[in-house]
Scaffold this motif. Structure first.
Motif, PDB file in Angstrom:
ATOM      1  N   CYS A   8      -8.376  21.650  -8.320  1.00 22.40           N
ATOM      2  CA  CYS A   8      -6.852  21.140  -8.223  1.00 22.40           C
ATOM      3  C   CYS A   8      -5.977  21.658  -7.163  1.00 22.40           C
ATOM      4  O   CYS A   8      -5.725  22.935  -7.528  1.00 22.40           O
ATOM      5  CB  CYS A   8      -6.598  21.021  -9.706  1.00 22.40           C
ATOM      6  SG  CYS A   8      -4.980  20.510  -9.965  1.00 22.40           S
ATOM      7  N   ASN A  10      -2.856  21.352  -7.686  1.00 24.51           N
ATOM      8  CA  ASN A  10      -1.636  21.960  -8.239  1.00 24.51           C
ATOM      9  C   ASN A  10      -1.897  23.100  -9.251  1.00 24.51           C
ATOM     10  O   ASN A  10      -0.935  24.221  -9.188  1.00 24.51           O
ATOM     11  CB  ASN A  10      -1.373  20.798  -9.270  1.00 24.51           C
ATOM     12  CG  ASN A  10      -0.020  20.963 -10.125  1.00 24.51           C
ATOM     13  OD1 ASN A  10       0.909  21.428  -9.529  1.00 24.51           O
ATOM     14  ND2 ASN A  10      -0.045  20.876 -11.471  1.00 24.51           N
ATOM     15  N   CYS A  11      -2.967  23.330  -9.883  1.00 30.10           N
ATOM     16  CA  CYS A  11      -3.322  24.637 -10.844  1.00 30.10           C
ATOM     17  C   CYS A  11      -4.414  25.303 -10.445  1.00 30.10           C
ATOM     18  O   CYS A  11      -4.778  26.334 -11.116  1.00 30.10           O
ATOM     19  CB  CYS A  11      -3.406  24.282 -12.338  1.00 30.10           C
ATOM     20  SG  CYS A  11      -4.617  23.198 -12.772  1.00 30.10           S
ATOM     21  N   CYS A  13      -7.615  24.554 -11.027  1.00 27.34           N
ATOM     22  CA  CYS A  13      -8.763  24.192 -12.112  1.00 27.34           C
ATOM     23  C   CYS A  13      -9.539  23.632 -11.478  1.00 27.34           C
ATOM     24  O   CYS A  13      -9.659  22.695 -10.434  1.00 27.34           O
ATOM     25  CB  CYS A  13      -8.115  23.429 -13.062  1.00 27.34           C
ATOM     26  SG  CYS A  13      -9.116  22.994 -14.376  1.00 27.34           S
ATOM     27  N   CYS A  49      -7.247  16.317 -13.249  1.00 24.84           N
ATOM     28  CA  CYS A  49      -7.604  17.618 -13.581  1.00 24.84           C
ATOM     29  C   CYS A  49      -7.797  17.876 -15.159  1.00 24.84           C
ATOM     30  O   CYS A  49      -6.773  17.263 -15.736  1.00 24.84           O
ATOM     31  CB  CYS A  49      -6.264  18.507 -13.040  1.00 24.84           C
ATOM     32  SG  CYS A  49      -6.355  20.307 -13.644  1.00 24.84           S
ATOM     33  N   GLU A  51      -6.798  20.313 -16.760  1.00 25.87           N
ATOM     34  CA  GLU A  51      -5.633  21.398 -17.224  1.00 25.87           C
ATOM     35  C   GLU A  51      -4.235  20.795 -17.098  1.00 25.87           C
ATOM     36  O   GLU A  51      -3.340  20.901 -17.948  1.00 25.87           O
ATOM     37  CB  GLU A  51      -5.544  22.754 -16.445  1.00 25.87           C
ATOM     38  CG  GLU A  51      -6.953  23.597 -16.526  1.00 25.87           C
ATOM     39  CD  GLU A  51      -6.892  24.215 -18.151  1.00 25.87           C
ATOM     40  OE1 GLU A  51      -5.744  24.387 -18.620  1.00 25.87           O
ATOM     41  OE2 GLU A  51      -8.028  24.000 -18.694  1.00 25.87           O
ATOM     42  N   CYS A  52      -3.794  20.070 -15.916  1.00 28.06           N
ATOM     43  CA  CYS A  52      -2.681  19.696 -15.752  1.00 28.06           C
ATOM     44  C   CYS A  52      -2.565  18.078 -15.630  1.00 28.06           C
ATOM     45  O   CYS A  52      -1.390  17.670 -15.208  1.00 28.06           O
ATOM     46  CB  CYS A  52      -1.971  20.371 -14.620  1.00 28.06           C
ATOM     47  SG  CYS A  52      -2.692  19.911 -12.928  1.00 28.06           S
ATOM     48  N   GLU A  54      -3.548  16.166 -13.038  1.00 31.49           N
ATOM     49  CA  GLU A  54      -3.120  15.980 -11.598  1.00 31.49           C
ATOM     50  C   GLU A  54      -4.231  14.810 -11.053  1.00 31.49           C
ATOM     51  O   GLU A  54      -5.543  15.396 -11.298  1.00 31.49           O
ATOM     52  CB  GLU A  54      -2.945  17.206 -10.696  1.00 31.49           C
ATOM     53  CG  GLU A  54      -2.833  16.905  -9.064  1.00 31.49           C
ATOM     54  CD  GLU A  54      -1.375  16.446  -8.796  1.00 31.49           C
ATOM     55  OE1 GLU A  54      -1.144  15.873  -7.735  1.00 31.49           O
ATOM     56  OE2 GLU A  54      -0.513  16.779  -9.763  1.00 31.49           O
TER      57      GLU A  54
END
Length: 65
Positions: A8, A10-11, A13, A49, A51-52, A54
Motif C-alpha cells: 500500500c 499510503n500505509c 500494509c 488495503c 488497513e486503510c 486505499e
C-alpha cells in the motif's frame, strides 16, 4: 526478471481485501457449515488495503487462486 511487490502506497500494509464481488460458498453437512468454494461475481476484481482501504493498482494477470 524482477518480482513485483504489492505494498500500500499510503500505509505500507501488504494485505489486501476484495470488494463484495467475491463470495465464499459454505454448505450444510452433518450439522456443520463446510467451505465448498469461492465464486467471483465480476470479471474485474478490485483490491483494497486491509488497513486503510486505499485502492490497489495491480495487474489482473498477477492474481492467483
Amino acid at each position: 526478471m524482477q518480482t513485483k511487490t504489492y505494498i500500500c502506497q499510503n500505509c505500507a500494509c501488504q494485505e489486501f481485501i476484495s470488494r463484495p464481488s467475491l463470495y465464499d460458498i459454505f454448505e450444510h453437512q452433518e450439522g456443520k457449515l463446510v467451505f465448498v468454494k469461492s465464486e467471483i461475481m465480476e470479471e474485474k476484481i478490485e483490491l483494497f488495503c486491509r488497513e486503510c482501504s486505499e485502492k490497489l493498482d495491480f495487474d489482473q494477470t498477477d492474481l492467483t487462486f
